[in-house]
Design an enzyme around this catalytic site. Structure first.
Site, mmCIF file in Angstrom:
data_model
loop_
_atom_site.group_PDB
_atom_site.id
_atom_site.type_symbol
_atom_site.label_atom_id
_atom_site.label_comp_id
_atom_site.label_asym_id
_atom_site.label_seq_id
_atom_site.Cartn_x
_atom_site.Cartn_y
_atom_site.Cartn_z
ATOM 1 N N TYR A 1 -17.445 12.816 -14.398
ATOM 2 C CA TYR A 1 -17.346 13.970 -15.293
ATOM 3 C C TYR A 1 -16.023 14.005 -16.064
ATOM 4 C CZ TYR A 1 -21.268 15.705 -12.509
ATOM 5 O OH TYR A 1 -22.475 15.834 -11.882
ATOM 6 N N ARG B 1 0.806 -1.215 0.000
ATOM 7 C CA ARG B 1 0.000 0.000 0.000
ATOM 8 C C ARG B 1 0.843 1.271 0.000
ATOM 9 N NH1 ARG B 1 -4.496 0.966 4.571
ATOM 10 N NH2 ARG B 1 -5.305 -0.959 3.662
ATOM 11 N N HIS C 1 -7.989 -4.237 -7.625
ATOM 12 C CA HIS C 1 -7.782 -3.471 -6.390
ATOM 13 C C HIS C 1 -9.102 -3.342 -5.627
ATOM 14 C CE1 HIS C 1 -5.081 -0.912 -4.074
ATOM 15 N NE2 HIS C 1 -6.048 -0.005 -3.962
#
Length: 749
Positions: free
Chosen positions: A126, A35, A81
């Protein structure tokens, strides 16, 4: 009824301490390795690697059309993931921001945030994205047997363990991360500088960090602000793998204005303006008149600071702003990465580059072997094709007549199973005579390529030359000039409270009972001011608001207060004892102010004194500092300023009519103490109180003196003073009749 022991006999029993220790250790290793920390090979964390790989699998190359970011995030979460979509999208946004990444990996379309507010990006539904051209340096060799693969989280697909980076991306884009018990902070670097260092290290494996620093001058941030850390500190940082960096904004003068044109890495212009405005509102920046943001598309950073006047020192002002705002910022550096052995460790510059070059050598070797295997496999098939073309009629006859033609072909022409299978799968249109020429041409090219591959794999020097050539090629294609100039500068220093106060004339007035106030201007008649009942004028000093006011009490201790903090003379002031703590029974006698260094003569009426600087009167605490030693029964005389210590003379007059004048240079310069004898007063007369030193006065060369005795005055011209000259500590000459009780002495106008 079931026995409890029997019911739970299938469960493992472990001590709680062992269980929690293992659980926390497993979690820690997961956070560290999967991570928070980047891998030295491709310089990426798992989420970043999965985003780039998923986009390549979606066909989102630099030449492809943009696709919605939600599509990419969905693929990353669903395939590789299994974590939160917001964290994944934020990692994706970071790789697309040119002000965050030195070499962005993603080309975004839409609102991807701004330098002022990096987290102001639009939602993923968007925005649109595709891979940036630089990403090819991480993906180009992925399908060429260069890296190991591992199952994804549900075992249905495979993902690369690490990407086959052609350049040391771990240094180029840097990265930050906080794991369990460790963290990483790697600053970005310049591609051209890093590749040159790698090439040098390949030629000189024993190169030191100092030699590599000849190529890598320092980090290269995405911003054009100055890197002001000294070269020696940068070298030490690279030698140890940890340290700190300082970046400072760039500014220039535009007429009266100060214009900031570049901000430090990850600094918001709007936040800087807020920090400066807060100081202005708190009246801690009185020399600034206006502040505005004129940034636009042509000038991404243009912050304008307008001083109050042209007399304001722009350099000093900016030094203060650098020290008190984010216009100068310090960055922690900790080169902690996961190595090829899978272990995290802080490495120095040489270790990082050496280990990455080992990774690159392994990657190139695997790529060449993979290609060699493909070439040899193709040559093997081409040999079978040629046999078939040379015996085309017989091959066709066998295929037509035999139920199982493969073993017959293998036995008749000595073919391998793969060759025979390839011949049987040939299309009829490939049996033309022209195909034989194509096969022979391809065979010749492949044989040449095979020889070159074998030669490269068999020679360390040729393999090194290949790696160096590819590094130069990538640097030429994707490299650019350094953005962050290296300029050594001293640390910024904030202006003191006194420096920030505007310099205005002021008269500090002290009363008999120790009350103090400050009147604007120097043309103040302090004696005519109103005083409290029973109180009256004691002393006054002309100074400026940005200076310190010094006070001397009856015990010889000195104190100081900023002049601008004193109460206005519109009222009657306030007692000094509210701010200062003199000894019990002490009275404040005199006040002084002025520019340092100003020299003064301090003396007591017992006839002792010395020369000192005004700065020696300044004290840092309420209780002041010991300055002038005052014998029991003695009184402090009014200090007199020195104009020229080389030519000035000191005049001393007693209340018994004795006057002595001698060169001021005969009196010692001390920081504190009793001083030396100024004029001789017989001990018996001193003890009896019959004679005291009435006053001292510094007399510049050629000046006349006026003595005051009650209502009578005596003018002593410069020529008259010659009759009273003598050595220090002498008795002095007797003044004319009627001036045996001198009240004071001053210079003639």
């Amino acid at each position: 009824m079931t026995d409890t022991t029997t019911a739970y006999s299938d469960f493992e029993t472990r001590p709680l301490r062992d269980f929690t220790e293992k659980a926390y250790l497993d979690y820690s290793m997961y956070v560290i390795l999967d991570r928070a920390l980047p891998h030295i090979g491709d310089g990426m964390k798992p989420v970043q690697r999965r985003i780039v790989y998923a986009m390549s699998e979606l066909g989102l190359s630099a030449a492809a059309k943009y696709k919605k970011s939600a599509r990419t995030v969905g693929d990353v979460l669903g395939k590789f993931h299994p974590h939160g979509d917001s964290a994944c999208y934020e990692a994706m946004v970071l790789m697309a921001q040119s002000f965050s990444y030195r070499y962005p990996l993603i080309d975004g379309q839409g609102n991807w945030g701004s330098a002022d507010d990096p987290k102001s990006f639009a939602a993923m539904r968007y925005t649109e994205a595709r891979l940036a051209p630089y990403a090819q340096l991480l993906l180009a060799e992925l399908g060429q047997g260069t890296v190991d693969w591992q199952p994804n989280f549900d075992g249905t697909m495979e993902e690369p363990v690490v990407l086959p980076a052609r350049v040391p991306n771990v240094l180029l884009n840097g990265g930050t991360g906080i794991a369990v018990g460790m963290a990483t902070d790697i600053p970005p670097h310049n591609l051209c500088e890093v590749t040159e260092a790698c090439i040098h290290l390949l030629d000189n494996p024993d190169a030191t960090v100092a030699e590599l620093c000849e190529y890598i001058q320092g980090p290269d941030m995405p911003t054009e602000a100055e890197l002001v850390t000294p070269r020696a500190d940068i070298r030490k940082l690279y030698e140890t793998g940890s340290g700190g960096l300082r970046m400072r904004a760039r500014w220039e003068r535009d007429g009266r204005d100060i214009v900031v044109t570049a901000l430090p890495y990850q600094v918001s212009g709007s936040k800087v303006l807020e920090q400066i405005a807060a100081q202005m509102q708190a009246k801690k920046l009185p020399m600034v008149e206006d502040l505005r943001d004129e940034s636009d598309h042509e000038n991404p950073t243009r912050l304008v600071i307008t001083p109050r006047s042209n007399r304001v020192d722009a350099t000093e002002l900016m030094q203060h702003v650098f020290a008190t705002t984010d216009l100068e910022k310090t960055y922690r550096v900790n080169l902690n990465v996961i190595g090829l052995d899978g272990r995290p460790r802080v490495r120095n510059l040489r270790e990082i580059l050496s280990e990455w070059l080992t990774f690159r050598r392994q990657t190139v070797t695997r790529r060449l072997r993979w290609r060699l295997d493909r070439v040899e496999a193709r040559l093997h098939l081409l040999e079978g094709y040629l046999i078939a073309y040379l015996n085309i009629d017989e091959v066709i006859a066998i295929i037509r007549s035999e139920d199982e033609p493969k073993p017959v072909l293998m036995e008749r022409f000595g073919l391998t199973e793969r060759q025979a299978e390839a011949i049987l799968e040939l299309r009829l249109r490939h049996l033309a005579r022209l195909e034989e020429m194509k096969i022979r041409g391809e065979q010749s090219d492949l044989e040449q390529e095979r020889d070159e591959l074998q030669a490269t794999l068999g020679s360390e020097r040729k393999l090194t030359d290949l790696i160096q050539g590819e590094l130069r090629e990538d640097a030429d294609k994707y490299g650019d000039e350094r953005r962050s100039p290296l300029v050594e500068r001293e640390s910024a220093r904030a202006l003191s409270e006194t420096d920030l106060v505007p310099s205005e004339p002021v008269t500090i007035v002290l009363s008999q009972k120790g009350w103090v106030r400050a009147a604007k201007g120097h043309d103040v008649d302090a004696e005519r001011l109103s005083y409290k009942a029973g109180d009256h004028f004691r002393d006054a000093a002309a100074g400026r608001t940005n200076q310190l006011a010094a006070f001397i009490d009856s015990t010889g201790r000195s104190y100081s207060l900023p002049a601008h903090t004193l109460p206005s003379a519109r009222g009657q002031g306030e007692p000094l004892t509210g701010r200062l703590s003199p000894p019990s029974g002490a009275r404040f006698e005199f006040v002084l102010a002025g520019e340092s260094p100003t020299q003064l003569v301090l003396a007591t009426d017992h006839g002792y004194g010395f020369v000192t600087e005004l700065s020696n009167l300044y004290a840092k605490n309420r209780s002041g500092k010991a300055l002038l030693t005052v014998p029991q029964g003695a009184r402090v005389l009014k200090p007199t300023p020195v104009q020229d210590p080389d030519t000035d003379r000191l005049l001393a007059v007693t209340n018994a009519g004795r006057l002595l004048i001698f060169p001021l240079s005969e009196l010692p310069a001390l920081a504190k103490g009793k001083g030396n004898k100024i004029i001789d007063i017989p001990k018996a007369r001193l003890n009896a109180g019959d004679e005291r030193l009435a006053a001292v006065l510094v007399v510049p060369e050629g000046r006349d003196v006026v003595l005051q005795a009650g209502k009578r005055t005596l003018n002593l011209r410069a020529a008259d003073l010659a009759g009273y000259e003598g050595a220090r500590a002498r008795r002095g000459g007797l003044l004319p009749r009627g001036f045996q009780r001198v009240d004071g002495v001053r210079l003639a106008e």
